[in-house]
Design a protein around this motif. Structure first.
Motif, PDB file in Angstrom:
ATOM      1  N   VAL A 293      10.097 -30.811  -7.633  1.00 23.10           N
ATOM      2  CA  VAL A 293      11.735 -30.751  -7.223  1.00 23.10           C
ATOM      3  C   VAL A 293      11.519 -30.526  -5.773  1.00 23.10           C
ATOM      4  N   CYS A 294      10.874 -29.698  -5.050  1.00 24.69           N
ATOM      5  CA  CYS A 294      10.581 -29.393  -3.853  1.00 24.69           C
ATOM      6  C   CYS A 294       9.664 -30.408  -3.137  1.00 24.69           C
TER       7      CYS A 294
ATOM      8  N   CYS B 125      19.640 -30.012 -11.301  1.00 23.15           N
ATOM      9  CA  CYS B 125      18.917 -28.741 -10.606  1.00 23.15           C
ATOM     10  C   CYS B 125      17.988 -28.288 -11.335  1.00 23.15           C
ATOM     11  N   HIS B 126      18.070 -28.204 -12.985  1.00 20.97           N
ATOM     12  CA  HIS B 126      17.614 -27.408 -13.680  1.00 20.97           C
ATOM     13  C   HIS B 126      16.345 -28.328 -14.408  1.00 20.97           C
TER      14      HIS B 126
ATOM     15  N   PRO C 183      15.209 -18.416  -1.394  1.00 16.77           N
ATOM     16  CA  PRO C 183      14.318 -19.527  -1.555  1.00 16.77           C
ATOM     17  C   PRO C 183      12.953 -18.949  -1.868  1.00 16.77           C
ATOM     18  N   MET C 184      12.322 -19.857  -2.656  1.00 13.73           N
ATOM     19  CA  MET C 184      10.856 -19.605  -3.110  1.00 13.73           C
ATOM     20  C   MET C 184       9.948 -19.808  -1.769  1.00 13.73           C
TER      21      MET C 184
ATOM     22  N   CYS D 194      15.921 -26.678   0.438  1.00 14.00           N
ATOM     23  CA  CYS D 194      16.189 -25.862  -0.459  1.00 14.00           C
ATOM     24  C   CYS D 194      17.897 -25.978  -0.766  1.00 14.00           C
ATOM     25  N   GLN D 195      18.599 -26.013   0.047  1.00 15.59           N
ATOM     26  CA  GLN D 195      20.071 -26.069   0.100  1.00 15.59           C
ATOM     27  C   GLN D 195      20.481 -27.158  -0.666  1.00 15.59           C
ATOM     28  N   ALA D 196      19.802 -28.119  -1.304  1.00 15.27           N
ATOM     29  CA  ALA D 196      20.218 -29.251  -1.834  1.00 15.27           C
ATOM     30  C   ALA D 196      20.842 -28.634  -3.205  1.00 15.27           C
ATOM     31  N   CYS D 197      20.038 -27.634  -3.655  1.00 10.60           N
ATOM     32  CA  CYS D 197      20.276 -27.023  -5.222  1.00 10.60           C
ATOM     33  C   CYS D 197      20.979 -25.509  -4.960  1.00 10.60           C
ATOM     34  N   HIS D 198      20.341 -24.943  -3.843  1.00  5.76           N
ATOM     35  CA  HIS D 198      20.758 -23.636  -3.609  1.00  5.76           C
ATOM     36  C   HIS D 198      21.639 -23.480  -2.711  1.00  5.76           C
ATOM     37  N   ASN D 199      23.021 -23.387  -2.870  1.00  3.30           N
ATOM     38  CA  ASN D 199      23.679 -23.632  -1.846  1.00  3.30           C
ATOM     39  C   ASN D 199      25.292 -22.521  -2.438  1.00  3.30           C
ATOM     40  N   GLU D 200      26.124 -22.033  -1.703  1.00  2.00           N
ATOM     41  CA  GLU D 200      27.208 -21.238  -1.986  1.00  2.00           C
ATOM     42  C   GLU D 200      28.084 -21.830  -3.201  1.00  2.00           C
TER      43      GLU D 200
END
Length: 152
Positions: free
Chosen positions: A103-104, A76-77, A145-146, A129-135
């Protein structure tokens, strides 16, 4: 003679398909390459997005993490980690050491070389976005999200 003509016709039809296939499989180029045509977006991303400096988090935590844990962070980074042409290491691929545009938007080498808009993802959804940004990953980060966060 007829067989040769058929083979020639098939070959002529396949050449454009091979060109598209090669373009779609092209590698990552790094966000600075995007800046050449997308200056406003690049400047906004560089100033507003935490992703533009995401490798710093890895550097801060590196001494406390195992090699396997570091690899999880890279997903993710960094840009394209584990993908052909993606991030390998800071020494080998420094231009991919943060979570950049690709990345996106996907690998941008073919798009950057040709300018063909069909070779890059331009319309993004929150689900992507939720591939990386998830709970599970960012519960304490207050994810925004961006596409709504003002970095574009």
């Amino acid at each position: 003679m007829r067989r040769a003509a058929v083979l020639l016709a098939v070959a002529v039809c396949l050449v454009p398909l091979l060109a598209v296939s090669n373009a779609l499989s092209a590698g990552y180029t790094g966000s600075k390459a995007c800046a050449e045509c997308h200056q406003k977006e690049f400047e906004s991303y560089s100033k507003s997005a935490k992703k533009a400096h995401s490798f710093q988090s890895i550097q801060i935590m590196a001494s406390k993490l195992s090699p396997a844990e570091l690899q999880e962070c890279y997903a993710c980074h960094t840009t394209g980690y584990g993908q052909p042409g993606g991030f390998i290491s800071v020494e080998k691929t420094p231009q991919l050491a943060n979570a950049g545009c690709e990345v996106c938007h996907g690998p941008g080498e073919a798009h950057a070389q040709s300018g063909d808009k069909s070779l890059i993802k331009s319309k993004l959804s929150v689900e992507q976005c939720q591939a990386c940004h998830n709970e599970q990953r960012v519960k304490s980060f207050g994810f925004k999200p961006m596409l709504y966060g003002g970095a574009h």
